[in-house]
Motif scaffolding. Sequence first.
Motif, PDB file in Angstrom:
ATOM      1  N   GLY A  40     -27.780 -19.052 -32.515  1.00  0.00           N
ATOM      2  CA  GLY A  40     -26.859 -18.031 -32.978  1.00  0.00           C
ATOM      3  C   GLY A  40     -26.221 -17.188 -31.897  1.00  0.00           C
ATOM      4  O   GLY A  40     -25.412 -16.324 -32.198  1.00  0.00           O
ATOM      5  N   LYS A  41     -26.580 -17.419 -30.644  1.00  0.00           N
ATOM      6  CA  LYS A  41     -25.951 -16.663 -29.562  1.00  0.00           C
ATOM      7  C   LYS A  41     -24.576 -17.250 -29.273  1.00  0.00           C
ATOM      8  O   LYS A  41     -24.443 -18.459 -29.064  1.00  0.00           O
ATOM      9  CB  LYS A  41     -26.772 -16.751 -28.277  1.00  0.00           C
ATOM     10  CG  LYS A  41     -28.033 -15.950 -28.280  1.00  0.00           C
ATOM     11  CD  LYS A  41     -28.666 -15.985 -26.896  1.00  0.00           C
ATOM     12  CE  LYS A  41     -29.892 -15.143 -26.797  1.00  0.00           C
ATOM     13  NZ  LYS A  41     -30.382 -15.060 -25.406  1.00  0.00           N
ATOM     14  N   PRO A  42     -23.531 -16.439 -29.245  1.00  0.00           N
ATOM     15  CA  PRO A  42     -22.220 -16.964 -28.885  1.00  0.00           C
ATOM     16  C   PRO A  42     -22.157 -17.273 -27.390  1.00  0.00           C
ATOM     17  O   PRO A  42     -22.831 -16.640 -26.577  1.00  0.00           O
ATOM     18  CB  PRO A  42     -21.256 -15.842 -29.241  1.00  0.00           C
ATOM     19  CG  PRO A  42     -22.066 -14.648 -29.501  1.00  0.00           C
ATOM     20  CD  PRO A  42     -23.494 -15.046 -29.653  1.00  0.00           C
ATOM     21  N   MET A  43     -21.353 -18.256 -27.051  1.00  0.00           N
ATOM     22  CA  MET A  43     -21.097 -18.579 -25.654  1.00  0.00           C
ATOM     23  C   MET A  43     -19.896 -17.758 -25.212  1.00  0.00           C
ATOM     24  O   MET A  43     -18.853 -17.763 -25.861  1.00  0.00           O
ATOM     25  CB  MET A  43     -20.800 -20.058 -25.477  1.00  0.00           C
ATOM     26  CG  MET A  43     -20.528 -20.433 -24.027  1.00  0.00           C
ATOM     27  SD  MET A  43     -20.174 -22.178 -23.820  1.00  0.00           S
ATOM     28  CE  MET A  43     -21.780 -22.869 -24.162  1.00  0.00           C
ATOM     29  N   GLU A  58     -29.313  -7.965 -27.296  1.00  0.00           N
ATOM     30  CA  GLU A  58     -30.333  -7.608 -26.306  1.00  0.00           C
ATOM     31  C   GLU A  58     -29.866  -7.922 -24.891  1.00  0.00           C
ATOM     32  O   GLU A  58     -30.106  -7.153 -23.961  1.00  0.00           O
ATOM     33  CB  GLU A  58     -31.635  -8.345 -26.592  1.00  0.00           C
ATOM     34  CG  GLU A  58     -32.330  -7.877 -27.853  1.00  0.00           C
ATOM     35  CD  GLU A  58     -33.591  -8.669 -28.137  1.00  0.00           C
ATOM     36  OE1 GLU A  58     -34.152  -9.286 -27.206  1.00  0.00           O
ATOM     37  OE2 GLU A  58     -34.017  -8.673 -29.298  1.00  0.00           O
ATOM     38  N   ASP A  59     -29.209  -9.043 -24.726  1.00  0.00           N
ATOM     39  CA  ASP A  59     -28.776  -9.481 -23.393  1.00  0.00           C
ATOM     40  C   ASP A  59     -27.780  -8.523 -22.763  1.00  0.00           C
ATOM     41  O   ASP A  59     -27.780  -8.339 -21.545  1.00  0.00           O
ATOM     42  CB  ASP A  59     -28.134 -10.871 -23.461  1.00  0.00           C
ATOM     43  CG  ASP A  59     -29.079 -11.930 -23.990  1.00  0.00           C
ATOM     44  OD1 ASP A  59     -30.291 -11.862 -23.678  1.00  0.00           O
ATOM     45  OD2 ASP A  59     -28.606 -12.830 -24.703  1.00  0.00           O
ATOM     46  N   GLU A  64     -27.817  -5.522 -14.802  1.00  0.00           N
ATOM     47  CA  GLU A  64     -27.973  -6.338 -13.589  1.00  0.00           C
ATOM     48  C   GLU A  64     -27.656  -7.802 -13.886  1.00  0.00           C
ATOM     49  O   GLU A  64     -27.023  -8.485 -13.081  1.00  0.00           O
ATOM     50  CB  GLU A  64     -29.383  -6.193 -13.002  1.00  0.00           C
ATOM     51  CG  GLU A  64     -29.643  -4.857 -12.361  1.00  0.00           C
ATOM     52  CD  GLU A  64     -28.662  -4.527 -11.240  1.00  0.00           C
ATOM     53  OE1 GLU A  64     -28.386  -5.400 -10.397  1.00  0.00           O
ATOM     54  OE2 GLU A  64     -28.156  -3.383 -11.225  1.00  0.00           O
ATOM     55  N   GLN A  65     -28.089  -8.274 -15.037  1.00  0.00           N
ATOM     56  CA  GLN A  65     -27.805  -9.663 -15.415  1.00  0.00           C
ATOM     57  C   GLN A  65     -26.304  -9.857 -15.661  1.00  0.00           C
ATOM     58  O   GLN A  65     -25.733 -10.866 -15.246  1.00  0.00           O
ATOM     59  CB  GLN A  65     -28.621 -10.048 -16.653  1.00  0.00           C
ATOM     60  CG  GLN A  65     -28.543 -11.506 -16.999  1.00  0.00           C
ATOM     61  CD  GLN A  65     -29.222 -12.417 -15.976  1.00  0.00           C
ATOM     62  OE1 GLN A  65     -29.852 -11.985 -15.017  1.00  0.00           O
ATOM     63  NE2 GLN A  65     -29.072 -13.687 -16.165  1.00  0.00           N
ATOM     64  N   LEU A  66     -25.661  -8.898 -16.323  1.00  0.00           N
ATOM     65  CA  LEU A  66     -24.219  -8.997 -16.528  1.00  0.00           C
ATOM     66  C   LEU A  66     -23.475  -9.022 -15.193  1.00  0.00           C
ATOM     67  O   LEU A  66     -22.525  -9.796 -15.018  1.00  0.00           O
ATOM     68  CB  LEU A  66     -23.701  -7.821 -17.378  1.00  0.00           C
ATOM     69  CG  LEU A  66     -24.053  -7.825 -18.860  1.00  0.00           C
ATOM     70  CD1 LEU A  66     -23.548  -6.555 -19.521  1.00  0.00           C
ATOM     71  CD2 LEU A  66     -23.508  -9.054 -19.552  1.00  0.00           C
ATOM     72  N   LYS A  67     -23.905  -8.184 -14.262  1.00  0.00           N
ATOM     73  CA  LYS A  67     -23.269  -8.169 -12.938  1.00  0.00           C
ATOM     74  C   LYS A  67     -23.409  -9.520 -12.255  1.00  0.00           C
ATOM     75  O   LYS A  67     -22.456 -10.026 -11.660  1.00  0.00           O
ATOM     76  CB  LYS A  67     -23.892  -7.076 -12.064  1.00  0.00           C
ATOM     77  CG  LYS A  67     -23.391  -5.692 -12.392  1.00  0.00           C
ATOM     78  CD  LYS A  67     -24.119  -4.561 -11.707  1.00  0.00           C
ATOM     79  CE  LYS A  67     -24.397  -4.739 -10.251  1.00  0.00           C
ATOM     80  NZ  LYS A  67     -25.084  -3.572  -9.652  1.00  0.00           N
ATOM     81  N   THR A  91     -24.564  -8.849 -34.046  1.00  0.00           N
ATOM     82  CA  THR A  91     -25.761  -8.079 -33.713  1.00  0.00           C
ATOM     83  C   THR A  91     -27.055  -8.761 -34.144  1.00  0.00           C
ATOM     84  O   THR A  91     -28.108  -8.480 -33.602  1.00  0.00           O
ATOM     85  CB  THR A  91     -25.703  -6.688 -34.365  1.00  0.00           C
ATOM     86  OG1 THR A  91     -25.520  -6.861 -35.770  1.00  0.00           O
ATOM     87  CG2 THR A  91     -24.568  -5.875 -33.792  1.00  0.00           C
ATOM     88  N   SER A  92     -27.006  -9.652 -35.113  1.00  0.00           N
ATOM     89  CA  SER A  92     -28.240 -10.280 -35.581  1.00  0.00           C
ATOM     90  C   SER A  92     -28.616 -11.442 -34.670  1.00  0.00           C
ATOM     91  O   SER A  92     -27.769 -12.149 -34.138  1.00  0.00           O
ATOM     92  CB  SER A  92     -28.077 -10.781 -37.017  1.00  0.00           C
ATOM     93  OG  SER A  92     -27.082 -11.775 -37.076  1.00  0.00           O
ATOM     94  N   ARG A  93     -29.904 -11.608 -34.525  1.00  0.00           N
ATOM     95  CA  ARG A  93     -30.422 -12.689 -33.695  1.00  0.00           C
ATOM     96  C   ARG A  93     -31.168 -13.663 -34.592  1.00  0.00           C
ATOM     97  O   ARG A  93     -31.952 -13.266 -35.435  1.00  0.00           O
ATOM     98  CB  ARG A  93     -31.355 -12.127 -32.629  1.00  0.00           C
ATOM     99  CG  ARG A  93     -31.772 -13.174 -31.643  1.00  0.00           C
ATOM    100  CD  ARG A  93     -32.476 -12.539 -30.486  1.00  0.00           C
ATOM    101  NE  ARG A  93     -32.687 -13.551 -29.468  1.00  0.00           N
ATOM    102  CZ  ARG A  93     -33.150 -13.298 -28.288  1.00  0.00           C
ATOM    103  NH1 ARG A  93     -33.473 -12.081 -27.940  1.00  0.00           N
ATOM    104  NH2 ARG A  93     -33.322 -14.266 -27.417  1.00  0.00           N
TER     105      ARG A  93
END
Length: 99
Positions: A40-43, A58-59, A64-67, A91-93
Amino acid sequence: MATIERLYDESETTKVRFIGFSTDDFRYDFGIIYTNQFFGKPMVVCMQSGCSTLLDGEDIQDYEQLKKIFRLKNDKQAMDLAVFFEQNLPTSRFETQYD
C-alpha cells in the motif's frame, strides 16, 4: 548459465499523479504511483533527479532519510517535502503479508 526464479509477475491498472510545486527556495516535480503492490505504499519519483522510493506517513517524518533519498541540501527542504507528502500521500498503512 544462471537459473532465474521468477518471484512475481503482476500487471495492474494504477493511478499516477504528477505534481509540480515550488517553495520559497526550490521547485519540485514528483510522480506518485498508487498501486496495490508494496503493502500500500505509493512509489514516489522525483522527476528532476530520477530518485524514487516507497513512502508512507511514518517514512515522511524521517527528515534525514528524505534528504538522502531525494538528494536535498538542508533540513528545511526535507521539512517542506514532509509537509507536502503529509497532504498528498495516503495515511493508512497496510498490514504486511509476511509474519
